[in-house]
Design a protein around this motif. Structure first.
Motif, PDB file in Angstrom:
ATOM      1  N   GLN A 101       0.827  -1.201   0.000  1.00 29.88           N
ATOM      2  CA  GLN A 101       0.000   0.000   0.000  1.00 29.88           C
ATOM      3  C   GLN A 101       0.863   1.253   0.000  1.00 29.88           C
ATOM      4  O   GLN A 101       0.545   2.248  -0.669  1.00 29.88           O
ATOM      5  CB  GLN A 101      -0.923   0.006   1.222  1.00 29.88           C
ATOM      6  CG  GLN A 101      -1.960   1.127   1.199  1.00 29.88           C
ATOM      7  CD  GLN A 101      -2.882   1.043  -0.007  1.00 29.88           C
ATOM      8  OE1 GLN A 101      -3.515   0.018  -0.235  1.00 29.88           O
ATOM      9  NE2 GLN A 101      -2.937   2.105  -0.808  1.00 29.88           N
ATOM     10  N   GLU A 104       2.103   1.771  -3.524  1.00 21.81           N
ATOM     11  CA  GLU A 104       1.044   2.270  -4.407  1.00 21.81           C
ATOM     12  C   GLU A 104       0.692   3.719  -4.086  1.00 21.81           C
ATOM     13  O   GLU A 104       0.397   4.494  -5.008  1.00 21.81           O
ATOM     14  CB  GLU A 104      -0.183   1.377  -4.286  1.00 21.81           C
ATOM     15  CG  GLU A 104       0.025  -0.011  -4.882  1.00 21.81           C
ATOM     16  CD  GLU A 104      -1.195  -0.903  -4.792  1.00 21.81           C
ATOM     17  OE1 GLU A 104      -1.208  -1.950  -5.469  1.00 21.81           O
ATOM     18  OE2 GLU A 104      -2.148  -0.554  -4.061  1.00 21.81           O
ATOM     19  N   LEU A 111      -4.603   4.688  -8.382  1.00 23.47           N
ATOM     20  CA  LEU A 111      -5.325   3.444  -8.141  1.00 23.47           C
ATOM     21  C   LEU A 111      -6.314   3.594  -6.992  1.00 23.47           C
ATOM     22  O   LEU A 111      -6.048   4.307  -6.020  1.00 23.47           O
ATOM     23  CB  LEU A 111      -4.340   2.311  -7.808  1.00 23.47           C
ATOM     24  CG  LEU A 111      -3.382   1.889  -8.922  1.00 23.47           C
ATOM     25  CD1 LEU A 111      -2.396   0.855  -8.391  1.00 23.47           C
ATOM     26  CD2 LEU A 111      -4.154   1.310 -10.102  1.00 23.47           C
ATOM     27  N   VAL A 114      -7.741  -0.701  -1.969  1.00 24.04           N
ATOM     28  CA  VAL A 114      -8.309  -2.053  -1.900  1.00 24.04           C
ATOM     29  C   VAL A 114      -8.444  -2.451  -0.431  1.00 24.04           C
ATOM     30  O   VAL A 114      -7.692  -1.983   0.421  1.00 24.04           O
ATOM     31  CB  VAL A 114      -7.420  -3.075  -2.632  1.00 24.04           C
ATOM     32  CG1 VAL A 114      -7.408  -2.802  -4.117  1.00 24.04           C
ATOM     33  CG2 VAL A 114      -5.995  -3.049  -2.082  1.00 24.04           C
ATOM     34  N   ARG A 174      -4.019  -8.867  -3.733  1.00 22.04           N
ATOM     35  CA  ARG A 174      -4.733  -7.677  -3.264  1.00 22.04           C
ATOM     36  C   ARG A 174      -5.636  -7.107  -4.351  1.00 22.04           C
ATOM     37  O   ARG A 174      -6.711  -6.581  -4.070  1.00 22.04           O
ATOM     38  CB  ARG A 174      -3.735  -6.605  -2.823  1.00 22.04           C
ATOM     39  CG  ARG A 174      -2.826  -7.024  -1.689  1.00 22.04           C
ATOM     40  CD  ARG A 174      -1.739  -6.002  -1.427  1.00 22.04           C
ATOM     41  NE  ARG A 174      -2.266  -4.730  -0.978  1.00 22.04           N
ATOM     42  CZ  ARG A 174      -2.290  -3.613  -1.703  1.00 22.04           C
ATOM     43  NH1 ARG A 174      -1.816  -3.618  -2.938  1.00 22.04           N
ATOM     44  NH2 ARG A 174      -2.784  -2.495  -1.213  1.00 22.04           N
ATOM     45  N   ARG A 175      -5.183  -7.192  -5.592  1.00 25.14           N
ATOM     46  CA  ARG A 175      -5.907  -6.575  -6.708  1.00 25.14           C
ATOM     47  C   ARG A 175      -6.707  -7.576  -7.536  1.00 25.14           C
ATOM     48  O   ARG A 175      -7.741  -7.219  -8.111  1.00 25.14           O
ATOM     49  CB  ARG A 175      -4.913  -5.860  -7.636  1.00 25.14           C
ATOM     50  CG  ARG A 175      -4.177  -4.695  -7.002  1.00 25.14           C
ATOM     51  CD  ARG A 175      -5.013  -3.450  -7.027  1.00 25.14           C
ATOM     52  NE  ARG A 175      -4.438  -2.352  -6.243  1.00 25.14           N
ATOM     53  CZ  ARG A 175      -5.057  -1.213  -6.015  1.00 25.14           C
ATOM     54  NH1 ARG A 175      -6.274  -1.004  -6.511  1.00 25.14           N
ATOM     55  NH2 ARG A 175      -4.497  -0.264  -5.291  1.00 25.14           N
ATOM     56  N   LEU A 176      -6.221  -8.806  -7.613  1.00 27.45           N
ATOM     57  CA  LEU A 176      -6.829  -9.772  -8.529  1.00 27.45           C
ATOM     58  C   LEU A 176      -7.524 -10.925  -7.831  1.00 27.45           C
ATOM     59  O   LEU A 176      -8.184 -11.728  -8.499  1.00 27.45           O
ATOM     60  CB  LEU A 176      -5.749 -10.350  -9.469  1.00 27.45           C
ATOM     61  CG  LEU A 176      -4.970  -9.354 -10.323  1.00 27.45           C
ATOM     62  CD1 LEU A 176      -3.935 -10.091 -11.161  1.00 27.45           C
ATOM     63  CD2 LEU A 176      -5.903  -8.547 -11.212  1.00 27.45           C
ATOM     64  N   THR A 221       5.642  -5.408  -5.949  1.00 26.06           N
ATOM     65  CA  THR A 221       4.504  -4.511  -6.209  1.00 26.06           C
ATOM     66  C   THR A 221       4.716  -3.789  -7.528  1.00 26.06           C
ATOM     67  O   THR A 221       3.808  -3.696  -8.365  1.00 26.06           O
ATOM     68  CB  THR A 221       4.337  -3.498  -5.068  1.00 26.06           C
ATOM     69  OG1 THR A 221       4.115  -4.195  -3.838  1.00 26.06           O
ATOM     70  CG2 THR A 221       3.149  -2.582  -5.324  1.00 26.06           C
ATOM     71  N   HIS A 225       2.482  -4.425 -11.125  1.00 24.51           N
ATOM     72  CA  HIS A 225       1.811  -3.378 -11.896  1.00 24.51           C
ATOM     73  C   HIS A 225       2.369  -3.291 -13.302  1.00 24.51           C
ATOM     74  O   HIS A 225       1.620  -2.997 -14.259  1.00 24.51           O
ATOM     75  CB  HIS A 225       1.938  -2.034 -11.172  1.00 24.51           C
ATOM     76  CG  HIS A 225       1.064  -1.946  -9.955  1.00 24.51           C
ATOM     77  ND1 HIS A 225      -0.316  -1.934 -10.022  1.00 24.51           N
ATOM     78  CD2 HIS A 225       1.358  -1.867  -8.631  1.00 24.51           C
ATOM     79  CE1 HIS A 225      -0.827  -1.859  -8.814  1.00 24.51           C
ATOM     80  NE2 HIS A 225       0.165  -1.821  -7.948  1.00 24.51           N
ATOM     81  N   SER A 228       0.845  -6.437 -15.066  1.00 24.27           N
ATOM     82  CA  SER A 228      -0.616  -6.370 -15.238  1.00 24.27           C
ATOM     83  C   SER A 228      -0.996  -5.373 -16.323  1.00 24.27           C
ATOM     84  O   SER A 228      -2.055  -5.513 -16.947  1.00 24.27           O
ATOM     85  CB  SER A 228      -1.284  -6.009 -13.905  1.00 24.27           C
ATOM     86  OG  SER A 228      -0.871  -4.731 -13.464  1.00 24.27           O
TER      87      SER A 228
END
Length: 230
Positions: A101, A104, A111, A114, A174-176, A221, A225, A228
């Protein structure tokens, strides 16, 4: 590109959230090792308090408990050298959500936030990771003895795979979600393994190896990104 991710992670090490996770991991690891040793001492004391009967010796032998106590201390000190890193890595993984976090917030502010990974889900993953990490490295000892000329390659290759797999999964989940993270990891397993090997190299450097969980989470991290977006 992997080195770019790594150097970005190093540049953010002064972040207070990074330092908090580092100290939490170290203190909890020390507490766990001390607790494990206290349990061993209690067991020795409980089983040898009245002495041990040895054939051919008159009366119970009481000094064996002291011998086992000092011997267990020596063994625990030696084991702690090898266990400090995997235990610290596993415990620190409980808090890697904070590291991701922080990365990010600084580098990907666009973003949406989450929700945190539920504590017991994180604890389950941590226990699984710790078991696999310790078990795999214990089994690797036999490979080191059988193939001593390949011991460094085995160590870095094995731990690179394990670290890459764990850190990418933690970050991507965390994202997917768990399944999405697993699918993306399979698509880029070569690059993830290489990034894990980069994390495994400093594992053999005392003190430096304790920051690897933090650098790993931050590096992966950035890696997540980047992959992805493809």
């Amino acid at each position: 590109m992997i080195f770019d991710d790594f150097f970005k992670a190093i540049g953010q090490m002064p972040d207070p959230r990074f330092r908090r996770v580092l100290w939490l991991g170290i203190m909890l690891t020390i507490a766990l090792l001390v607790g494990a040793y206290a349990l061993i001492l209690w067991f020795i004391s409980a089983t040898t308090s009245e002495g041990i009967e040895i054939p051919g010796v008159d009366g119970p032998v009481t000094w064996i408990g002291d011998l086992l106590g000092w011997g267990s201390l020596a063994i625990m000190l030696v084991l702690s050298v090898f266990l400090m890193v995997p235990v610290a890595s596993a415990i620190t993984s409980l808090f890697l959500d904070d590291v991701a976090q922080a990365v990010e917030d600084k580098h990907y502010p666009h973003l949406k936030p989450v929700p945190r990974v539920p504590f017991f889900d994180g604890l389950r993953d941590t226990v699984n990771f710790l078991g696999v990490l310790i078990g795999a490295n214990i089994l690797a000892v036999f490979a080191y003895m059988a193939l001593p000329f390949l011991s460094f390659a085995i160590f870095y290759g094995l731990n690179g795979y394990l670290l890459g797999r764990e850190y990418f999964q933690v970050v991507a989940m965390r994202r997917l979600g768990r399944k999405g993270a697993k699918d993306l990891r399979k698509q880029h397993k070569g690059q993830i393994w290489m990034a894990g090997c980069l994390m495994a190299v400093p594992l053999s450097i005392p003190l430096i190896n304790l920051v690897i969980p933090i650098l790993g989470a931050a590096t992966f991290t950035h890696l997540f990104h980047r992959l992805s977006r493809r």
